[in-house]
Scaffold this motif. Structure first.
Motif, PDB file in Angstrom:
ATOM      1  N   VAL A 115       0.849  -1.192   0.000  1.00  0.00           N
ATOM      2  CA  VAL A 115       0.000   0.000   0.000  1.00  0.00           C
ATOM      3  C   VAL A 115       0.888   1.247   0.000  1.00  0.00           C
ATOM      4  O   VAL A 115       0.594   2.233  -0.676  1.00  0.00           O
ATOM      5  N   GLY A 116       1.990   1.196   0.723  1.00  0.00           N
ATOM      6  CA  GLY A 116       2.944   2.303   0.707  1.00  0.00           C
ATOM      7  C   GLY A 116       3.478   2.566  -0.694  1.00  0.00           C
ATOM      8  O   GLY A 116       3.566   3.712  -1.135  1.00  0.00           O
ATOM      9  N   ASP A 117       3.826   1.509  -1.423  1.00  0.00           N
ATOM     10  CA  ASP A 117       4.318   1.660  -2.800  1.00  0.00           C
ATOM     11  C   ASP A 117       3.209   2.131  -3.738  1.00  0.00           C
ATOM     12  O   ASP A 117       3.467   2.894  -4.670  1.00  0.00           O
ATOM     13  N   PHE A 118       1.993   1.683  -3.493  1.00  0.00           N
ATOM     14  CA  PHE A 118       0.833   2.126  -4.272  1.00  0.00           C
ATOM     15  C   PHE A 118       0.688   3.646  -4.164  1.00  0.00           C
ATOM     16  O   PHE A 118       0.499   4.334  -5.165  1.00  0.00           O
ATOM     17  N   TYR A 166      15.329  -3.756  -1.065  1.00  0.00           N
ATOM     18  CA  TYR A 166      15.322  -5.037  -1.765  1.00  0.00           C
ATOM     19  C   TYR A 166      14.309  -5.020  -2.892  1.00  0.00           C
ATOM     20  O   TYR A 166      13.335  -4.283  -2.868  1.00  0.00           O
ATOM     21  N   PHE A 167      14.560  -5.851  -3.874  1.00  0.00           N
ATOM     22  CA  PHE A 167      13.687  -5.982  -5.032  1.00  0.00           C
ATOM     23  C   PHE A 167      12.508  -6.890  -4.702  1.00  0.00           C
ATOM     24  O   PHE A 167      12.665  -7.901  -4.033  1.00  0.00           O
ATOM     25  N   ALA A 168      11.328  -6.521  -5.203  1.00  0.00           N
ATOM     26  CA  ALA A 168      10.144  -7.376  -5.068  1.00  0.00           C
ATOM     27  C   ALA A 168       9.235  -7.154  -6.271  1.00  0.00           C
ATOM     28  O   ALA A 168       8.937  -6.005  -6.631  1.00  0.00           O
ATOM     29  N   TRP A 169       8.813  -8.250  -6.877  1.00  0.00           N
ATOM     30  CA  TRP A 169       7.890  -8.153  -8.011  1.00  0.00           C
ATOM     31  C   TRP A 169       6.593  -7.470  -7.596  1.00  0.00           C
ATOM     32  O   TRP A 169       5.988  -6.742  -8.383  1.00  0.00           O
ATOM     33  N   GLY A 170       6.169  -7.700  -6.363  1.00  0.00           N
ATOM     34  CA  GLY A 170       4.937  -7.082  -5.872  1.00  0.00           C
ATOM     35  C   GLY A 170       5.009  -5.562  -5.870  1.00  0.00           C
ATOM     36  O   GLY A 170       3.985  -4.889  -6.042  1.00  0.00           O
ATOM     37  N   ASP A 171       6.212  -5.023  -5.687  1.00  0.00           N
ATOM     38  CA  ASP A 171       6.376  -3.571  -5.735  1.00  0.00           C
ATOM     39  C   ASP A 171       6.046  -3.035  -7.129  1.00  0.00           C
ATOM     40  O   ASP A 171       5.391  -1.997  -7.261  1.00  0.00           O
ATOM     41  N   LEU A 172       6.487  -3.747  -8.151  1.00  0.00           N
ATOM     42  CA  LEU A 172       6.193  -3.324  -9.524  1.00  0.00           C
ATOM     43  C   LEU A 172       4.689  -3.335  -9.777  1.00  0.00           C
ATOM     44  O   LEU A 172       4.151  -2.451 -10.450  1.00  0.00           O
TER      45      LEU A 172
END
Length: 136
Positions: free
Chosen positions: A41-44, A103-109
């Motif tokens: 939600v923060g990345d959203f 760190y990298f996360a596909w969910g962030d994209l």
């Protein structure tokens, strides 16, 4: 002679939205310690914050602005995949983690994409409403 459009301008509406989104991000960062709201939600909302910041000072159309913010977010996430903060030696500083992430996360994209899609939809909705108000 064509009309000249200033690229720099201050939009109080977008500036206010930026401040509200920043406060929301602060609350999420400071008080939320879970595995969904804080990371996704923060990345959203962070892409919305970046978008409103750009729109608060630059007079650029919504779609190009949204796409640039999304591209920037993807690039930043890719630097996390490459562990650029570790390579640069800034992974232990809070400012390094803030700017480059951890760190990298596909969910962030996915969260970035969803946030920008909502921005585009909201811009389209409010654009239609503004145009209808002008006609009426």
């Amino acid at each position: 002679m064509g009309t000249s459009r200033k690229i720099l301008r201050l939009s109080w509406v977008y500036l206010l939205l930026s401040i509200l989104l920043f406060l929301l991000e602060f609350v999420i960062e400071r008080y939320t310690h879970d595995d969904f709201i804080r990371p996704y939600v923060g990345d959203f909302f962070v892409v919305m914050l970046l978008y409103t910041l750009v729109r608060s000072i630059l007079n650029i159309s919504p779609l190009p602005t949204a796409l640039v913010v999304l591209f920037y977010s993807y690039v930043l996430e890719f630097t996390q995949y490459l562990q650029l903060s570790r390579i640069l030696g800034v992974d232990q500083s809070w400012i390094g983690r803030l700017i480059l992430g951890n760190y990298f996360a596909w969910g962030d994209l996915i969260a970035y994409t969803a946030g920008i899609l909502v921005v585009i939809l909201l811009e389209k909705l409010f654009s239609v409403q503004r145009n209808q108000a002008r006609v009426a």
